[in-house]
Design a protein around this motif. Structure first.
Motif, PDB file in Angstrom:
ATOM      1  N   VAL A  27      -3.193  41.091  60.707  1.00 48.26           N
ATOM      2  CA  VAL A  27      -3.671  41.188  62.078  1.00 48.26           C
ATOM      3  C   VAL A  27      -5.160  40.879  62.093  1.00 48.26           C
ATOM      4  O   VAL A  27      -5.956  41.565  61.450  1.00 48.26           O
ATOM      5  N   ASP A  28      -5.534  39.847  62.827  1.00 52.79           N
ATOM      6  CA  ASP A  28      -6.936  39.450  62.946  1.00 52.79           C
ATOM      7  C   ASP A  28      -7.523  40.172  64.155  1.00 52.79           C
ATOM      8  O   ASP A  28      -7.260  39.819  65.303  1.00 52.79           O
ATOM      9  N   TYR A  29      -8.352  41.185  63.883  1.00 55.95           N
ATOM     10  CA  TYR A  29      -8.892  41.996  64.970  1.00 55.95           C
ATOM     11  C   TYR A  29      -9.795  41.195  65.910  1.00 55.95           C
ATOM     12  O   TYR A  29      -9.885  41.508  67.101  1.00 55.95           O
ATOM     13  N   THR A  30     -10.457  40.176  65.393  1.00 55.31           N
ATOM     14  CA  THR A  30     -11.304  39.347  66.250  1.00 55.31           C
ATOM     15  C   THR A  30     -10.464  38.624  67.293  1.00 55.31           C
ATOM     16  O   THR A  30     -10.806  38.603  68.479  1.00 55.31           O
ATOM     17  N   THR A  52     -21.816  35.427  68.018  1.00 53.18           N
ATOM     18  CA  THR A  52     -22.538  36.693  67.898  1.00 53.18           C
ATOM     19  C   THR A  52     -21.993  37.526  66.744  1.00 53.18           C
ATOM     20  O   THR A  52     -22.756  38.100  65.951  1.00 53.18           O
ATOM     21  N   LEU A  53     -20.663  37.596  66.638  1.00 51.72           N
ATOM     22  CA  LEU A  53     -20.061  38.324  65.521  1.00 51.72           C
ATOM     23  C   LEU A  53     -20.485  37.721  64.191  1.00 51.72           C
ATOM     24  O   LEU A  53     -20.850  38.442  63.248  1.00 51.72           O
ATOM     25  N   ASP A  54     -20.423  36.401  64.095  1.00 53.79           N
ATOM     26  CA  ASP A  54     -20.778  35.723  62.837  1.00 53.79           C
ATOM     27  C   ASP A  54     -22.238  35.956  62.470  1.00 53.79           C
ATOM     28  O   ASP A  54     -22.581  36.048  61.285  1.00 53.79           O
ATOM     29  N   ILE A 130     -14.116  45.403  63.600  1.00 54.60           N
ATOM     30  CA  ILE A 130     -14.042  43.943  63.659  1.00 54.60           C
ATOM     31  C   ILE A 130     -15.001  43.314  62.651  1.00 54.60           C
ATOM     32  O   ILE A 130     -14.626  42.410  61.889  1.00 54.60           O
ATOM     33  N   LEU A 131     -16.243  43.780  62.643  1.00 56.23           N
ATOM     34  CA  LEU A 131     -17.216  43.246  61.693  1.00 56.23           C
ATOM     35  C   LEU A 131     -16.816  43.581  60.260  1.00 56.23           C
ATOM     36  O   LEU A 131     -16.961  42.756  59.349  1.00 56.23           O
ATOM     37  N   GLY A 132     -16.305  44.802  60.062  1.00 46.05           N
ATOM     38  CA  GLY A 132     -15.865  45.195  58.731  1.00 46.05           C
ATOM     39  C   GLY A 132     -14.769  44.286  58.203  1.00 46.05           C
ATOM     40  O   GLY A 132     -14.799  43.868  57.036  1.00 46.05           O
ATOM     41  N   LEU A 137     -13.461  44.098  54.535  1.00 48.08           N
ATOM     42  CA  LEU A 137     -13.089  45.502  54.434  1.00 48.08           C
ATOM     43  C   LEU A 137     -11.715  45.733  55.063  1.00 48.08           C
ATOM     44  O   LEU A 137     -11.305  45.023  55.982  1.00 48.08           O
ATOM     45  N   THR A 138     -11.022  46.756  54.577  1.00 45.45           N
ATOM     46  CA  THR A 138      -9.750  47.186  55.157  1.00 45.45           C
ATOM     47  C   THR A 138     -10.042  48.368  56.062  1.00 45.45           C
ATOM     48  O   THR A 138     -10.433  49.441  55.601  1.00 45.45           O
TER      49      THR A 138
END
Length: 315
Positions: A27-30, A52-54, A130-132, A137-138
């Motif tokens: 599952v891709d949270y982004t 912005t996330l990147d 999302i960033l994690g 990260l899990t």
């Protein structure tokens, strides 16, 4: 049929459901958050959101070794987001002390948090998660009464709570004490449960439920709440919003016009009662799992925690 609430076909929900159950299981949270933002606002700029996330991911990566363990990466992420410094132009992300209950429902969206750098106990842990994930990260989302927080898995498979409003790693006992969580609520799984990524999507949908409750028809909210419960049958908020959809329909048809059963002809009286019964039935189901509506005393205690936060963080 008396008591019926029309659930229209919502393409946004189909997209979210597919993203929650990808063929490869990842599952891709982004992508999920982008779908949520688009459902809330059709003019949402996904490209700018991704950029912005990147940006924040790159800032964190520059601060940790390539093979750093999850806890080290999380520490760096917390410093970048919450500690004032040149990495965030001396403008750290912080709790929105002007809207501590998230009553301005748009404030619960991650896009609002990224823009204003003022968040709440929904947007803050979601952004960390999302960033994690982008950092390898899990992570998942967990629930407490009127609250969400993230969980991080370390190299040994152990899970740690990550309180998104700090961040800090609080043990379950702190949540139990601070939020009066009962053993029944823990045993039923509505609070303090490590959710799967599939179930985490249900938690991410809480801001969209607020948007639908304010901007859409009751049937739209009902369809969304039913998806939440389908994704996670232990998500208390999903049941509460299902019940709320029936109440909003009751309000729309009758209560706004000050109509009560005694003033209605038999057919409408049956419709009124059926809507009321559906609302009550769903609330009783989630109450059997241990859910209780927030009380004035709990709201007071929450505001006291906010005051302590202000004192600690100079707010």
């Amino acid at each position: 049929m008396p008591g019926g609430v029309a659930v229209r076909d919502d393409p946004n929900l189909h997209i979210i459901e597919e993203l929650a159950s990808p063929p490869d299981g990842h599952v891709d949270y982004t992508l999920v958050q982008i779908a949520i933002e688009r459902a809330a606002n059709p003019t949402f700029d996904a490209k700018a959101f991704n950029a912005t996330l990147d940006h924040w991911v790159a800032v964190v990566r520059a601060r940790v070794p390539k093979d750093a363990p999850p806890t080290t990466v999380m520490t760096a992420l917390g410093q970048v987001i919450y500690q004032s410094g040149p990495w965030n132009d001396h403008h750290p992300f912080s709790y929105d002390l002007d809207d501590p209950f998230g009553k301005i429902y748009q404030n619960k969206l991650v896009s609002t948090y990224l823009r204003t750098r003022k968040g709440n106990c929904v947007s803050m842990p979601t952004l960390l998660m999302i960033l994690g994930q982008k950092l390898g990260l899990t992570m998942t989302l967990s629930q407490a009464p009127e609250h969400e927080f993230a969980r991080l898995q370390d190299v040994n498979g152990r899970w740690f709570n990550i309180e998104g409003t700090s961040p800090a790693s609080w043990p379950d006992s702190v949540y139990i004490h601070e939020m009066n969580i009962t053993q029944k609520q823990i045993d039923s799984g509505i609070y303090l449960r490590t959710t799967t990524p599939h179930e985490t999507v249900a938690g991410m949908l809480e801001p969209l439920e607020a948007v639908y409750a304010h901007q859409r028809r009751p049937g739209d909210l009902l369809g969304l709440a039913m998806l939440v419960v389908k994704l996670d049958p232990k998500n208390a908020g999903g049941y509460v919003n299902e019940a709320n959809a029936f109440f909003l329909e009751l309000e729309h048809r009758y209560l706004d016009r000050h109509l009560t059963p005694a003033k209605l002809p038999p057919e409408q009286r049956a419709d009124f009662q059926a809507l009321y019964d559906s609302n009550t039935r769903i609330l009783k189901r989630v109450e059997a799992m241990g859910w209780v509506p927030p009380t004035a005393a709990e709201d007071k205690a929450y505001l006291e925690r906010i005051e302590r936060y202000k004192a600690t963080h100079g707010g």
